[in-house]
Write a protein that holds these residues in place. Structure first.
Motif, PDB file in Angstrom:
ATOM      1  N   LEU A 241     -13.033  20.919 -68.690  1.00  0.00           N
ATOM      2  CA  LEU A 241     -14.199  21.790 -68.850  1.00  0.00           C
ATOM      3  C   LEU A 241     -15.370  21.022 -69.450  1.00  0.00           C
ATOM      4  O   LEU A 241     -16.504  21.098 -68.953  1.00  0.00           O
ATOM      5  N   ILE A 242     -15.095  20.258 -70.498  1.00  0.00           N
ATOM      6  CA  ILE A 242     -16.165  19.496 -71.163  1.00  0.00           C
ATOM      7  C   ILE A 242     -16.705  18.404 -70.250  1.00  0.00           C
ATOM      8  O   ILE A 242     -17.910  18.109 -70.252  1.00  0.00           O
ATOM      9  N   GLU A 243     -15.819  17.796 -69.469  1.00  0.00           N
ATOM     10  CA  GLU A 243     -16.266  16.747 -68.542  1.00  0.00           C
ATOM     11  C   GLU A 243     -17.251  17.305 -67.522  1.00  0.00           C
ATOM     12  O   GLU A 243     -18.251  16.672 -67.201  1.00  0.00           O
ATOM     13  N   LYS A 244     -16.971  18.510 -67.023  1.00  0.00           N
ATOM     14  CA  LYS A 244     -17.844  19.099 -65.997  1.00  0.00           C
ATOM     15  C   LYS A 244     -19.052  19.794 -66.614  1.00  0.00           C
ATOM     16  O   LYS A 244     -20.152  19.749 -66.053  1.00  0.00           O
ATOM     17  N   TYR A 245     -18.847  20.414 -67.765  1.00  0.00           N
ATOM     18  CA  TYR A 245     -19.917  21.170 -68.420  1.00  0.00           C
ATOM     19  C   TYR A 245     -20.073  20.654 -69.851  1.00  0.00           C
ATOM     20  O   TYR A 245     -19.475  21.183 -70.784  1.00  0.00           O
TER      21      TYR A 245
ATOM     22  N   ALA B 209     -20.862  33.691 -67.853  1.00  0.00           N
ATOM     23  CA  ALA B 209     -20.792  32.315 -67.354  1.00  0.00           C
ATOM     24  C   ALA B 209     -19.633  31.559 -67.994  1.00  0.00           C
ATOM     25  O   ALA B 209     -18.925  30.806 -67.315  1.00  0.00           O
ATOM     26  N   ASN B 210     -19.419  31.742 -69.292  1.00  0.00           N
ATOM     27  CA  ASN B 210     -18.285  31.104 -69.971  1.00  0.00           C
ATOM     28  C   ASN B 210     -16.972  31.511 -69.327  1.00  0.00           C
ATOM     29  O   ASN B 210     -16.097  30.671 -69.078  1.00  0.00           O
ATOM     30  N   ALA B 211     -16.826  32.800 -69.045  1.00  0.00           N
ATOM     31  CA  ALA B 211     -15.600  33.305 -68.429  1.00  0.00           C
ATOM     32  C   ALA B 211     -15.378  32.669 -67.060  1.00  0.00           C
ATOM     33  O   ALA B 211     -14.269  32.213 -66.742  1.00  0.00           O
ATOM     34  N   GLU B 212     -16.414  32.612 -66.258  1.00  0.00           N
ATOM     35  CA  GLU B 212     -16.297  32.037 -64.910  1.00  0.00           C
ATOM     36  C   GLU B 212     -15.868  30.575 -64.971  1.00  0.00           C
ATOM     37  O   GLU B 212     -15.023  30.129 -64.180  1.00  0.00           O
ATOM     38  N   GLN B 213     -16.457  29.824 -65.899  1.00  0.00           N
ATOM     39  CA  GLN B 213     -16.182  28.389 -65.966  1.00  0.00           C
ATOM     40  C   GLN B 213     -14.785  28.098 -66.508  1.00  0.00           C
ATOM     41  O   GLN B 213     -14.121  27.158 -66.050  1.00  0.00           O
ATOM     42  N   ILE B 214     -14.338  28.881 -67.465  1.00  0.00           N
ATOM     43  CA  ILE B 214     -12.976  28.693 -67.988  1.00  0.00           C
ATOM     44  C   ILE B 214     -11.949  29.077 -66.932  1.00  0.00           C
ATOM     45  O   ILE B 214     -10.964  28.348 -66.707  1.00  0.00           O
ATOM     46  N   LEU B 215     -12.166  30.188 -66.253  1.00  0.00           N
ATOM     47  CA  LEU B 215     -11.257  30.600 -65.180  1.00  0.00           C
ATOM     48  C   LEU B 215     -11.197  29.535 -64.089  1.00  0.00           C
ATOM     49  O   LEU B 215     -10.130  29.257 -63.532  1.00  0.00           O
TER      50      LEU B 215
END
Length: 342
Positions: free
Chosen positions: A247-251, A176-182
């Motif tokens: 990223l932090i704003e969305k997650y 999940a981390n990989a998907e969100q960073i990508l």
């Protein structure tokens, strides 16, 4: 007359004996009552009735960080509350959420992102919300490391496109981390030659050249990466600051993190990235008093934690990246300390 006097004397002796026996019996009874009261007081120990007699903390495997920390926490909690407490092994974050849901444990370790997925019923918890989980406090960062080597030529997240990259095991938090960073770079795992490998298999794959890079979410330094660094010039790919903010704003369960120079021998400069937090969660049905006292005990006794991660556990950081609803008992403690999320 003499006979009458003897009779009266005997009667007086009998009456006196009865009186003394009664007094003695009364005194003895009083002493017994006093002893009984002391016994009750000792049994209660002046402790509150929290509504439970046993408390279990779900941790992780015996070779990881959660299990030894859990043993420390169990001792601290037992000393503070008088409740028999123990640490139990598990498969860590995702399984621990299931144990909370089934009410098989009272407290559990997890990552902030996994706790969020569980409370929302998303990702690996798709359609299976864990509605009885509440946050107690975050502990220390689990850093997202995009690991490669100097010879790969990979220097940025964009460079991962078309490369063979381990994105973590299927259904894992790392995936999940990989998907969100990508996602922040307009990429998906489909833009990579994605592999679903464990940390050890990922670093072995990088070493033998079968993969180019790997996403690894773990406390630093990470043993698997240290092993790779013993034979290769390890590179940790940075995440750009604007992407971190997005990223932090969305997650919001992510937090900014820096991998310091020297973390691995070939890392000469600080590397900016993100982290999720290792955290403690509790069942929502635990009383406010109990959770308040657990929170207070842990965060005010970090000097009793016999693990290196204990130095990173700080009251002022305990709401960073929380991501889920905090238990009212824990909130009361942090409100008293003037702590808010950063």
């Amino acid at each position: 007359m003499k006979r009458k006097s003897l009779f009266l004397g005997a009667a007086l002796i009998i009456l006196l004996s009865i009186f003394l026996t009664a007094c003695g019996g009364s005194q003895k009874e009083g002493e017994n009552n006093s002893g009984s009261n002391k016994g009750t007081e000792k049994a209660e120990g002046g402790k509150k009735d929290y509504g439970i007699k046993f408390l279990s903390i779900a941790t992780g495997g015996t070779g990881g960080t959660y299990y030894p920390l859990g043993g420390n926490f169990a001792s601290i909690i037992q000393d503070a509350t008088g409740i028999d407490s123990n640490a139990v092994t598990s498969n860590a974050s995702a399984e621990n959420m299931a144990l909370i849901k089934k009410e098989e444990v009272e407290v559990a370790f997890t990552q902030t992102d996994i706790a969020t997925y569980a409370s929302e019923g998303t990702m690996m918890f798709n359609g299976e919300k864990v509605e009885n989980v509440r946050g107690l406090g975050t502990l220390y960062p689990e850093t997202i490391q995009i690991v490669t080597t100097a010879k790969s030529g990979i220097k940025s997240v964009e460079d991962l496109k078309g490369k063979s990259v381990s994105v973590g095991e299927a259904g894992s938090g790392t995936r999940a981390n990989a998907e969100q960073i990508l996602e922040m770079y307009g990429l998906t795992v489909d833009d990579l030659k994605a592999r679903n490998l464990s940390f050890d298999d990922s670093t072995t794959g990088i070493q033998d050249g079968t993969i180019d890079a790997a996403f690894i979410t773990a406390g630093t330094p990470t043993g698997a990466v240290e092993g790779l660094a013993a034979t290769e010039d390890v590179v940790i790919v940075p995440i750009d600051s604007d992407k971190i903010d997005s990223l932090i704003e969305k997650y919001p369960y992510y937090a900014k993190e820096t991998i310091g120079a020297g973390t691995y021998p070939s890392i000469k400069d600080d590397v900016e990235t993100v982290a999720v937090q290792a955290m403690l969660v509790v069942r929502s049905d635990l009383t406010d008093d109990l959770v308040y006292d657990i929170t207070k005990a842990i965060f005010e006794n970090t000097d009793k934690i016999g693990h290196a991660k204990g130095k990173l556990i700080k009251t002022e950081n305990a709401l960073n990246g929380m991501g889920i609803e905090i238990h009212p008992g824990a909130k009361k403690y942090f409100d008293e300390k003037g702590v808010s999320a950063k």
